[in-house]
Design a protein around this motif. Structure first.
Motif, short mmCIF file in Angstrom:
data_model
loop_
_atom_site.label_atom_id
_atom_site.label_comp_id
_atom_site.label_asym_id
_atom_site.label_seq_id
_atom_site.Cartn_x
_atom_site.Cartn_y
_atom_site.Cartn_z
N ALA A 1 2.73 -9.22 -10.64
CA ALA A 1 2.68 -8.06 -11.68
C ALA A 1 3.12 -6.92 -10.64
O ALA A 1 3.49 -5.67 -11.26
CB ALA A 1 1.35 -7.80 -12.51
N ASP B 1 3.02 -17.07 -13.60
CA ASP B 1 1.73 -16.54 -13.98
C ASP B 1 2.00 -15.01 -14.00
O ASP B 1 1.84 -14.59 -12.82
CB ASP B 1 0.93 -17.15 -13.09
CG ASP B 1 -0.49 -16.34 -13.48
OD1 ASP B 1 -0.46 -15.77 -14.35
OD2 ASP B 1 -1.45 -16.49 -12.54
N GLN B 2 2.30 -14.54 -15.18
CA GLN B 2 2.81 -13.11 -15.22
C GLN B 2 1.55 -12.19 -15.04
O GLN B 2 1.74 -11.18 -14.69
CB GLN B 2 3.47 -12.97 -16.78
CG GLN B 2 4.56 -13.85 -17.04
CD GLN B 2 5.19 -13.74 -18.37
OE1 GLN B 2 4.75 -12.74 -19.06
NE2 GLN B 2 5.95 -14.76 -18.65
N GLU B 3 0.19 -12.82 -15.16
CA GLU B 3 -1.01 -11.71 -14.88
C GLU B 3 -1.30 -11.86 -13.43
O GLU B 3 -2.04 -11.00 -13.08
CB GLU B 3 -2.15 -12.43 -15.75
CG GLU B 3 -1.82 -12.63 -17.18
CD GLU B 3 -1.45 -11.26 -17.81
OE1 GLU B 3 -2.03 -10.42 -17.48
OE2 GLU B 3 -0.37 -11.56 -18.66
N ASP C 1 4.26 -21.14 -10.99
CA ASP C 1 2.67 -21.44 -11.13
C ASP C 1 2.70 -22.96 -11.18
O ASP C 1 3.12 -23.50 -12.37
CB ASP C 1 2.15 -20.72 -12.26
CG ASP C 1 0.83 -21.02 -12.52
OD1 ASP C 1 0.15 -21.80 -11.66
OD2 ASP C 1 0.00 -20.50 -13.36
N PRO D 1 -1.73 -10.82 -9.86
CA PRO D 1 -1.53 -9.64 -9.33
C PRO D 1 -0.11 -9.63 -8.43
O PRO D 1 0.42 -8.73 -8.30
CB PRO D 1 -2.69 -9.46 -8.47
CG PRO D 1 -3.31 -10.64 -8.40
CD PRO D 1 -3.08 -11.15 -9.47
N SER E 1 11.59 -10.66 -18.97
CA SER E 1 11.09 -11.19 -20.22
C SER E 1 12.03 -12.04 -21.12
O SER E 1 11.56 -12.60 -21.88
CB SER E 1 10.43 -10.12 -21.23
OG SER E 1 11.46 -9.09 -21.36
#
Lengths: 414, 271, 358
Positions: free
Chosen positions: A151, A144-146, A360, A148, A134
């Motif tokens: 993450a 694109d941290q979201e 991304d 899958p 971070s």
């Protein structure tokens, strides 16, 4: 004789002196790095020497780091990147485990290249430093941290312990001159194998890529991946569900290379068989590898790659910082730089490496997007959007273990 | 009489050359091949890609060669310091537990060295010896010392104490006796032991890797990932380079030895 | 004077369990060897003569005793600092050095300049008859030549004492004689003190000013060659020297009676009863001619000739007297008419008879 006697203690003194010097640099207040702002981190990183421990068996990857990344880091940030070649990423974990139990807090590993099982082992043994991603501007701006695959790493939550560096996607590799229309599903592959006896095989498990091939069989013969997104222990009739997969594998076995009596022991062996023309198909987790092998002259020019209509497995590989790194600020700066659009674009080019970008595309500026799309992936590589539209998630480690054991029992035994 | 023998000699020489040289042919071809399709006997075309990579500054080959040789020579020098007194003691004296001492010294020949190295890694970590040339040198001693001791013991076996007594009676003190009598006699054994020690040290991968922890980069550290990574061209180029370095080192030692003997003769011829 | 004085040197070797060698001990030895003297230690193998030599050299530490040269006490001095030299049974020439360098080795150890020591080596090589051989290597020389080089090497540094441990025993007999000649002349020329160890009687008698006879770790007798030959102190010395005609008997009432009673005659009162063994040297026995007058102080025997053998210019005749076969050395003239089984009368001057302890 006498001179030698003098040299030995001299060396001892020198190397001990070398050790103590290194430990000084780690004395800086490192834990602040997780909270301080990026400017401070950059300042702390200047003139640090960063050791990057990674698998060293591919000259393209080595060259990309030594000749593209390292000089830029040196020039722009004053960080000295020193690539340390490893034979097996597992060794990195073993070494860190030893260092942890010996209480060595001034380690020389600053960046390590890991994913999957190794990440899980490192996380379980608390060998990684902390939630540093971070802090990285590139991570915050372009990732694109979201998603899958960012993450979680093979089902294991990443928790900011490692930063995505690139993506791998499973592709099949074939020679267009030998088979003009490649199969697009596992059923079609079975037909292809029967029509081209001796031309297909896959690396014996537990080879990483061989195991991935079987996961595709699993997805396609047992009705899709969605059912396996829960822990393996929660599925009561797992063995029955896997049955069609074993049947499929046994049905193609007689038409494989050497009638399936033996399998190549590694992907490297299988690639060698393909390179020498003995078989007509191989596979890779690196969609651009075929293109770069063509550039090297190992694979024939008529080599092409393809994915299944139902999609192929894709995963992400990461960079992390061990708990005892002596140059954590430098490591952060280096990782941030390697995640920059420029570095990722260069990495994408098969001339350098041909590794898929971890970024991304939509978060990049139009110029940056343009630059990435302009990269000539080579005739052997599929277009980026075609790859992206055919991605499947990985299975978690517990399934992989069951499949590997099952393969020995059901397929390899007879 | 003469010509059949000459013929036989050339046939033997040719056979020897084939046996020694033949394995290098595919290595050389593979290192410069560009597209080598089965079932062709020779590559379709050639490229110096592998050599360009191996010899490029950025690949670190030359510094690895330097480190390899530095480690090998220090190891050999330390071995020499340890092996000469050890061989002397083992050959000349009989003492309680001598067999045990011999067993300990020669154990690394039988026991795979990495078994021991796994154990000493933690200790070396605590002592701060990992990642240092010194640590790698110390770790290399275990697989190399037995050969050095063995070779020098054989030399000592053929050196009767009378020679030293004779030198003594001519007024030679301990150092003179060693330099003028013992050392010249041990020299062939030392040369044999040193060659083995250098070759074995040069070929260590696992020990260097574990104790050096990637900070002591020798040639095998660069070479091994390519062998297992399946890039035959670069692996071949590295292997050839490795073989070349080993052969050059041995030749260098041989020359130095010859020069030593020549100097001895020349010095006496002048007087 | 720098005489070598050996004062009660002794050495014990305990019997070890593993080795089957019996315990060996060298009894205390006291001996003075004059400067320039040629002294031999003579004895059968295993008698301790080499041990004594090495004790004197310092190569083996002594249990007790002292070694002096002149006023220098050398017992605690290292062998290399004693300024002795030693020639071994094998020439032990350093194979990697030329003959010249071998000879100059001792001088090199004394830090003498290269020019000087090579010149000395050259001249010493000429003395041993190997003038042109300096630049050869030892393996290019014959065994005899090698031993000459070893001798030159030992002598070049002018040692206070030259120790020689059976130096010629590995050579063949003709060479051995040649080497004896050489050693004798060189020793006289350089006036070097020599302690020579040998088991060869002839060699010891030929070379030595004095001889020490050793047996089983003891020094039995020291004396000039003539002395120990004519007056051996006991049977052991006599038999090792190869003396013939050793007759055992008893001494009582100024009479000697041999065990088989074939010899019986009066003797001087000075002879003790313990001196019960009679030694008669073969050359002291004379045949009695018919018309010869009986000489006072001579003892007469009757015997029968057993056989005669011609040997190097004289006849060795065996005469049977009782159970004994007496060996006599007669001139050709004396032995001319003798034939086996003839009776014969013999006479010996009683002064030539030697009575020793049994």
């Amino acid at each position: 004789m006498k001179k030698f006697l003098l040299i030995v203690p001299g060396l001892l003194a020198l190397s001990l002196a070398g050790c103590s010097e290194e430990s000084e640099s780690s004395a800086e207040s490192i834990d602040n790095l997780l909270t301080s702002d990026w400017q401070e981190i950059s300042d702390a990183a200047a003139s640090q020497e960063v050791n990057m421990y990674m698998w060293g068996g591919n000259d393209n990857i080595n060259r990309y780091l030594d000749e593209w990344v390292a000089p830029r880091l040196k020039e722009d940030h004053g960080v000295e990147l020193n690539r340390v070649p490893m034979n097996d990423s597992q060794d990195i974990i073993n070494q860190l485990v030893d260092e942890k139990s010996a209480g060595k807090n001034d380690g020389s590993m600053d960046i390590i290249w890991i994913n999957g099982e190794n990440f899980k082992a490192a996380k379980d043994n608390e060998l990684l430093w902390g939630d540093f991603t971070s802090q990285l501007p590139s991570f915050n701006d372009y990732i694109d941290q979201e998603a899958p695959e960012i993450a979680a790493d093979f089902g294991e939550p990443v928790d900011g312990l490692e930063a995505p560096w690139g993506k791998a996607q499973f592709v099949f590799v074939h020679d267009e001159n030998k088979s003009a229309t490649p199969p697009k599903s596992m059923d079609e592959l079975a037909v292809w194998v029967q029509d081209n006896p001796g031309q297909f095989t896959y690396p014996a498990l537990p080879d990483f890529t061989g195991s991935a091939f079987i996961r595709h069989v699993l997805y396609e013969t047992t009705g899709g991946y969605e059912q396996y997104q829960q822990p393996a222990a929660d599925i009561d009739d797992l063995e029955d569900r896997l049955e069609p997969m074993w049947q499929y594998l046994n049905s193609i076995e007689p038409y494989l290379w050497r009638e399936g009596e033996t399998y190549p022991e590694s992907l490297a062996k299988q690639d060698q068989l393909y390179a020498s023309g003995e078989i007509g198909m191989t596979m890779s987790y690196d969609p651009a590898l075929a293109a770069s092998e063509v550039l090297k002259g190992r694979f024939p020019e008529s080599t092409r790659t393809f994915v299944l209509d139902g999609g192929t497995l894709s995963n992400t590989h990461f960079l992390s910082i061990p708990f005892n790194s002596s140059a954590k600020a430098g490591a952060m700066v280096a990782i941030n730089e390697m995640m920059s659009p420029e570095a990722q674009t260069a990495k994408l080019s098969p001339e350098n490496w041909g590794d898929l970008s971890a970024l991304d595309l939509e978060k990049l500026s139009p110029e940056q997007q343009q630059a990435m799309n302009d990269v000539d992936l080579g005739e052997a590589t599929l277009p980026l959007d075609e790859l992206e539209n055919h991605q499947l998630p990985e299975l978690s480690a517990d399934y992989i273990e069951i499949i590997e054991k099952g393969w020995m029992e059901h397929v390899a035994k007879d | 009489m003469r010509s059949p023998r000459r013929l036989l000699n050339s046939i033997l020489f040719l056979l020897l050359f084939i046996v020694i040289g033949l394995p290098f042919v595919p290595l050389i071809l593979s290192s410069v091949s560009f597209g080598w399709q089965w079932p062709n006997v020779l590559p379709d075309s050639f490229s110096f890609r592998a050599w360009e990579y191996v010899l490029a500054d950025s690949s670190g080959t030359w510094s690895a060669v330097g480190t390899s040789l530095l480690v090998a020579f220090i190891v050999t020098a330390v071995n020499l310091l340890l092996a000469v007194p050890a061989a002397n003691a083992l050959v000349r004296n009989s003492f309680r537990g001598k067999w045990l001492m011999e067993a300990i010294i020669f154990a690394p020949i039988v026991i795979p060295p990495f078994v021991a190295v796994m154990g000493i890694h933690l200790t070396f970590l605590r002592l701060g010896l990992t990642e240092t040339i010194l640590g790698v040198v110390l770790a290399h001693i275990s697989p190399t010392l037995p050969y050095m001791v063995r070779a020098i013991m054989i030399s000592y076996n053929t050196l009767s104490v009378d020679w030293e007594n004779q030198a003594r009676m001519l007024g030679a003190g301990p150092i003179s006796r060693f330099v003028h009598v013992v050392l010249p006699h041990l020299l062939p054994g030392i040369a044999a032991g040193a060659s083995l020690s250098i070759l074995i040290s040069l070929s260590q991968y696992l020990i260097t890797f574990i104790i050096g922890s990637g900070q002591v980069v020798t040639l095998p550290i660069l070479l091994f990932p390519f062998i297992s990574g399946g890039d035959p061209a670069i692996a071949s180029a590295f292997s050839l380079l490795y073989a070349g370095i080993a052969v050059l080192t041995l030749l260098g030692m041989d020359l130095a030895l010859k020069k030593y003997y020549q100097n001895k003769k020349a010095a006496t011829a002048k007087g | 004077m720098s005489d070598l004085r050996i004062i009660n040197i002794e050495k014990q070797y305990p019997q070890t369990k593993q080795q089957k060698d019996p315990a060996f001990s060298l009894q205390p030895v006291a001996l003075t060897i004059k400067e320039g003297e040629f002294f031999s230690l003579l004895g059968p193998s295993g008698c301790g003569k080499t041990t004594l030599l090495k004790l004197i050299a310092g190569l083996i530490p002594a249990d007790n005793g002292e070694i002096w040269v002149g006023d220098d006490h050398l017992t605690a001095v290292a062998p290399e600092a004693r300024r002795f030299a030693m020639v071994f049974q094998q020439s032990l020439l350093f194979p990697h050095m030329t003959v010249e360098d071998n000879v100059a080795f001792g001088l090199k150890m004394q830090k003498i300049s290269k020019r000087e020591r090579l010149a000395d080596a050259q001249s010493m090589l000429e003395h041993v008859g190997l003038g042109g051989y300096g630049s050869r290597f030892p393996d290019e020389l014959s065994g005899g030549q090698q031993q000459r080089v070893a001798l030159a090497r030992a002598l070049v540094a002018k040692p206070r004492l030259l120790l020689m441990d059976e130096p010629f025993s590995a050579l063949d007999p003709s060479l051995r004689e040649e080497m004896r000649e050489l050693l004798r002349s060189v020793q006289k020329e350089f006036h070097v003190t020599v302690l020579f160890v040998t088991h060869d009687r002839e060699e010891a008698f030929y070379l030595s000013d004095r001889i020490g006879v050793m047996s089983e770790g003891r020094l039995l007798q020291i004396g000039k060659p003539k002395e120990i030959y004519e007056q051996p102190v006991n049977v052991e010395v006599a038999s090792f020297l190869g003396l013939k005609n050793i007759i055992r008997g008893t001494v009582a009432n100024n009479h000697f009676i041999s065990n088989d009673q074939s010899f019986e005659f009066p003797i001087q009162s000075s002879i003790q009863t313990s001196q019960s063994v009679l030694i008669i040297r073969p050359e002291t026995i004379r045949p009695v001619s018919e018309n010869m007058v009986e000489i006072l102080g001579c003892v007469y025997f009757k015997g029968v000739i057993h056989h005669k053998i011609f040997s190097h210019g004289y006849y060795s005749v065996k005469v049977r007297i009782g159970e004994h076969l007496l060996i006599c050395n007669f001139t050709s003239q004396e032995a001319e008419k003798m034939n086996p089984e003839q009776p014969i009368d013999l006479m010996i001057n009683s002064e030539d008879m030697r009575f020793v302890n049994g």
